[in-house]
Design an enzyme around this catalytic site. Sequence first.
Site, PDB file in Angstrom:
ATOM      1  N   LYS A  13     -11.203   9.416   2.228  1.00 24.47           N
ATOM      2  CA  LYS A  13     -10.342  10.616   2.265  1.00 24.47           C
ATOM      3  C   LYS A  13     -10.398  11.359   0.922  1.00 24.47           C
ATOM      4  O   LYS A  13     -10.644  12.557   0.878  1.00 24.47           O
ATOM      5  CB  LYS A  13      -8.869  10.220   2.557  1.00 24.47           C
ATOM      6  CG  LYS A  13      -8.679   9.511   3.887  1.00 24.47           C
ATOM      7  CD  LYS A  13      -7.203   9.232   4.173  1.00 24.47           C
ATOM      8  CE  LYS A  13      -6.561   8.239   3.226  1.00 24.47           C
ATOM      9  NZ  LYS A  13      -7.104   6.875   3.283  1.00 24.47           N
ATOM     10  N   ARG A  88       1.874   9.342   7.271  1.00 29.25           N
ATOM     11  CA  ARG A  88       1.399   7.973   7.466  1.00 29.25           C
ATOM     12  C   ARG A  88       2.219   7.199   8.472  1.00 29.25           C
ATOM     13  O   ARG A  88       1.938   6.033   8.721  1.00 29.25           O
ATOM     14  CB  ARG A  88       1.502   7.251   6.139  1.00 29.25           C
ATOM     15  CG  ARG A  88       0.158   6.964   5.510  1.00 29.25           C
ATOM     16  CD  ARG A  88       0.458   6.423   4.134  1.00 29.25           C
ATOM     17  NE  ARG A  88      -0.606   5.628   3.660  1.00 29.25           N
ATOM     18  CZ  ARG A  88      -1.479   6.044   2.741  1.00 29.25           C
ATOM     19  NH1 ARG A  88      -1.425   7.264   2.270  1.00 29.25           N
ATOM     20  NH2 ARG A  88      -2.398   5.231   2.306  1.00 29.25           N
ATOM     21  N   ARG A 127     -14.289   0.301  -5.792  1.00 33.67           N
ATOM     22  CA  ARG A 127     -13.955   1.642  -6.292  1.00 33.67           C
ATOM     23  C   ARG A 127     -13.536   1.603  -7.755  1.00 33.67           C
ATOM     24  O   ARG A 127     -12.869   0.694  -8.209  1.00 33.67           O
ATOM     25  CB  ARG A 127     -12.819   2.233  -5.452  1.00 33.67           C
ATOM     26  CG  ARG A 127     -12.273   3.527  -6.053  1.00 33.67           C
ATOM     27  CD  ARG A 127     -11.322   4.231  -5.142  1.00 33.67           C
ATOM     28  NE  ARG A 127     -10.393   3.308  -4.509  1.00 33.67           N
ATOM     29  CZ  ARG A 127      -9.650   3.633  -3.460  1.00 33.67           C
ATOM     30  NH1 ARG A 127      -9.762   4.823  -2.920  1.00 33.67           N
ATOM     31  NH2 ARG A 127      -8.823   2.757  -2.962  1.00 33.67           N
ATOM     32  N   ARG A 160      -7.970   0.416  -9.470  1.00 33.29           N
ATOM     33  CA  ARG A 160      -6.574   0.536  -9.054  1.00 33.29           C
ATOM     34  C   ARG A 160      -5.946  -0.840  -8.860  1.00 33.29           C
ATOM     35  O   ARG A 160      -6.602  -1.758  -8.383  1.00 33.29           O
ATOM     36  CB  ARG A 160      -6.508   1.324  -7.736  1.00 33.29           C
ATOM     37  CG  ARG A 160      -6.121   2.764  -7.911  1.00 33.29           C
ATOM     38  CD  ARG A 160      -6.336   3.602  -6.677  1.00 33.29           C
ATOM     39  NE  ARG A 160      -5.661   3.139  -5.466  1.00 33.29           N
ATOM     40  CZ  ARG A 160      -5.671   3.785  -4.304  1.00 33.29           C
ATOM     41  NH1 ARG A 160      -6.340   4.934  -4.207  1.00 33.29           N
ATOM     42  NH2 ARG A 160      -5.073   3.308  -3.256  1.00 33.29           N
ATOM     43  N   ARG A 171      -3.076  -3.460   3.196  1.00 32.88           N
ATOM     44  CA  ARG A 171      -3.022  -2.011   3.447  1.00 32.88           C
ATOM     45  C   ARG A 171      -3.696  -1.651   4.773  1.00 32.88           C
ATOM     46  O   ARG A 171      -3.241  -0.763   5.486  1.00 32.88           O
ATOM     47  CB  ARG A 171      -3.710  -1.255   2.287  1.00 32.88           C
ATOM     48  CG  ARG A 171      -2.808  -1.173   1.045  1.00 32.88           C
ATOM     49  CD  ARG A 171      -3.598  -0.943  -0.226  1.00 32.88           C
ATOM     50  NE  ARG A 171      -4.453   0.226  -0.192  1.00 32.88           N
ATOM     51  CZ  ARG A 171      -5.518   0.397  -0.971  1.00 32.88           C
ATOM     52  NH1 ARG A 171      -5.858  -0.527  -1.854  1.00 32.88           N
ATOM     53  NH2 ARG A 171      -6.233   1.489  -0.878  1.00 32.88           N
TER      54      ARG A 171
HETATM   55  P1  AP5 Z   1     -11.997   7.022  -1.277  1.00 32.95           P
HETATM   56  O1  AP5 Z   1     -12.476   8.397  -0.990  1.00 32.95           O
HETATM   57  O2  AP5 Z   1     -11.340   6.791  -2.576  1.00 32.95           O
HETATM   58  O3  AP5 Z   1     -11.116   6.469  -0.046  1.00 32.95           O
HETATM   59  P2  AP5 Z   1      -9.668   6.851   0.463  1.00 32.95           P
HETATM   60  O4  AP5 Z   1      -9.743   7.058   1.922  1.00 32.95           O
HETATM   61  O5  AP5 Z   1      -9.086   7.962  -0.353  1.00 32.95           O
HETATM   62  O6  AP5 Z   1      -8.931   5.468   0.208  1.00 32.95           O
HETATM   63  P3  AP5 Z   1      -7.544   5.137  -0.480  1.00 32.95           P
HETATM   64  O7  AP5 Z   1      -7.605   3.693  -0.859  1.00 32.95           O
HETATM   65  O8  AP5 Z   1      -7.215   6.132  -1.539  1.00 32.95           O
HETATM   66  O9  AP5 Z   1      -6.585   5.302   0.704  1.00 32.95           O
HETATM   67  P4  AP5 Z   1      -5.178   4.767   0.799  1.00 32.95           P
HETATM   68  O10 AP5 Z   1      -4.693   5.546   1.925  1.00 32.95           O
HETATM   69  O11 AP5 Z   1      -5.064   3.306   0.908  1.00 32.95           O
HETATM   70  O12 AP5 Z   1      -4.540   5.060  -0.658  1.00 32.95           O
HETATM   71  P5  AP5 Z   1      -3.523   6.189  -1.164  1.00 32.95           P
HETATM   72  O13 AP5 Z   1      -3.817   6.438  -2.574  1.00 32.95           O
HETATM   73  O14 AP5 Z   1      -3.476   7.300  -0.221  1.00 32.95           O
HETATM   74  O15 AP5 Z   1     -13.271   6.042  -1.120  1.00 32.95           O
HETATM   75  C1  AP5 Z   1     -13.157   4.654  -1.318  1.00 32.95           C
HETATM   76  C2  AP5 Z   1     -14.417   4.123  -2.017  1.00 32.95           C
HETATM   77  O16 AP5 Z   1     -15.536   4.227  -1.132  1.00 32.95           O
HETATM   78  C3  AP5 Z   1     -14.803   4.907  -3.284  1.00 32.95           C
HETATM   79  O17 AP5 Z   1     -15.286   4.009  -4.219  1.00 32.95           O
HETATM   80  C4  AP5 Z   1     -15.906   5.866  -2.803  1.00 32.95           C
HETATM   81  O18 AP5 Z   1     -16.820   6.162  -3.837  1.00 32.95           O
HETATM   82  C5  AP5 Z   1     -16.552   5.069  -1.670  1.00 32.95           C
HETATM   83  N1  AP5 Z   1     -17.015   5.912  -0.557  1.00 32.95           N
HETATM   84  C6  AP5 Z   1     -16.378   6.986  -0.024  1.00 32.95           C
HETATM   85  N2  AP5 Z   1     -17.072   7.510   1.014  1.00 32.95           N
HETATM   86  C7  AP5 Z   1     -18.181   6.724   1.150  1.00 32.95           C
HETATM   87  C8  AP5 Z   1     -19.308   6.735   2.051  1.00 32.95           C
HETATM   88  N3  AP5 Z   1     -19.409   7.677   3.009  1.00 32.95           N
HETATM   89  N4  AP5 Z   1     -20.261   5.787   1.892  1.00 32.95           N
HETATM   90  C9  AP5 Z   1     -20.146   4.822   0.899  1.00 32.95           C
HETATM   91  N5  AP5 Z   1     -19.118   4.768   0.023  1.00 32.95           N
HETATM   92  C10 AP5 Z   1     -18.148   5.704   0.144  1.00 32.95           C
HETATM   93  O19 AP5 Z   1      -2.140   5.386  -1.060  1.00 32.95           O
HETATM   94  C11 AP5 Z   1      -1.879   4.295  -1.903  1.00 32.95           C
HETATM   95  C12 AP5 Z   1      -0.489   3.753  -1.631  1.00 32.95           C
HETATM   96  O20 AP5 Z   1       0.493   4.770  -1.874  1.00 32.95           O
HETATM   97  C13 AP5 Z   1      -0.220   3.301  -0.195  1.00 32.95           C
HETATM   98  O21 AP5 Z   1      -0.647   1.975   0.024  1.00 32.95           O
HETATM   99  C14 AP5 Z   1       1.295   3.450  -0.123  1.00 32.95           C
HETATM  100  O22 AP5 Z   1       1.942   2.363  -0.763  1.00 32.95           O
HETATM  101  C15 AP5 Z   1       1.560   4.691  -0.951  1.00 32.95           C
HETATM  102  N6  AP5 Z   1       1.549   5.925  -0.134  1.00 32.95           N
HETATM  103  C16 AP5 Z   1       0.693   6.962  -0.235  1.00 32.95           C
HETATM  104  N7  AP5 Z   1       0.990   7.915   0.682  1.00 32.95           N
HETATM  105  C17 AP5 Z   1       2.060   7.454   1.367  1.00 32.95           C
HETATM  106  C18 AP5 Z   1       2.805   7.969   2.454  1.00 32.95           C
HETATM  107  N8  AP5 Z   1       2.519   9.164   3.040  1.00 32.95           N
HETATM  108  N9  AP5 Z   1       3.833   7.228   2.930  1.00 32.95           N
HETATM  109  C19 AP5 Z   1       4.153   6.039   2.383  1.00 32.95           C
HETATM  110  N10 AP5 Z   1       3.471   5.488   1.370  1.00 32.95           N
HETATM  111  C20 AP5 Z   1       2.436   6.191   0.857  1.00 32.95           C
HETATM  112 MG    MG Z   2      -7.456   8.151  -1.693  1.00 38.77          MG
END
Ligand code: AP5
Ligand code: MG
Length: 216
Positions: A13, A88, A127, A160, A171
């Site tokens: 994402k 979410r 990552r 992270r 997660r």
């Molecule tokens: P990346 O693009 O970083 O993936 P992502 O989908 O953004 O993954 P996240 O881990 O950020 O998602 P998340 O939803 O768990 O975390 P968030 O920060 O939102 O890519 C991942 C890796 O793969 C990278 O190294 C990249 O280079 C590689 N990659 C990407 N595309 C690729 C491809 N096509 N091929 C190969 N490699 C690839 O949330 C974190 C925490 O915050 C949650 O756990 C929760 O506690 C809290 N939180 C956030 N939002 C909310 C909400 N709305 N409600 C409640 N809690 C929330």
């Molecule tokens: Mg992300």
Amino acid sequence: MRLILLGPPGAGKGTQAVKITQKYDVPHISTGDIFRKNIKEGTQLGKKAKEYMDKGLLVPDELVVAIVEDRLKEADCKDGFLLDGFPRTVNQAECLDKVLDNMNTSLDRVINIKVDKGILVGRAVGRRICRDCGAAYHVEFNKSKVEGVCDVCGGELYQRNDDNEETVSKRIEVYLNETSPLIDYYFTKNLLADIDGEKHIDTVFEDIVLALGSEN
Ligand code: AP5
Ligand code: MG
Ligand code: ZN
């Protein structure tokens, strides 16, 4: 264009959000990034959010929704936005509908990035993120030119807190239980675009652009 990026942890994402916001000139709103910024700055919100994030759990809806509502009312969201990692839960999605309704606007598309569970853990654990500008890399799939150093700004790369195998697995479980019902929620509203997130990063982006082709 008013967009949501939906997908499990590590789906790509954040990676695609950077490309989408560049091409379509809309602000990137990542609730995860907002929480990490607050943790870094040591705010009350950051302290509360950290308790949940470090365990791989969702931050309670009442904390998240108000933040997003305020953000969407800022001037730069007038002509569109890209929400990454929000909503979410079905409750968050219903709250978002009400907020947009009150603003006399609505969503254009929900991009659902699909990646098999077996691939997600390796993506998240490998990552690395830039401490200064937030750019994301991967030790295998998306390496920085110099190990440990950001290509964009020269900042230091870090891992992270929640990107260890145990927390990532939690997660993913939380995503399956609490977030994946949103796929049906938006399918029913005729907003969903499924994207195969297992292809190369650039190909995934091309597919997203194709899916958005008819939007303005
Ligand atoms: P990346 O693009 O970083 O993936 P992502 O989908 O953004 O993954 P996240 O881990 O950020 O998602 P998340 O939803 O768990 O975390 P968030 O920060 O939102 O890519 C991942 C890796 O793969 C990278 O190294 C990249 O280079 C590689 N990659 C990407 N595309 C690729 C491809 N096509 N091929 C190969 N490699 C690839 O949330 C974190 C925490 O915050 C949650 O756990 C929760 O506690 C809290 N939180 C956030 N939002 C909310 C909400 N709305 N409600 C409640 N809690 C929330
Ligand atoms: Mg992300
Ligand atoms: Zn950087």
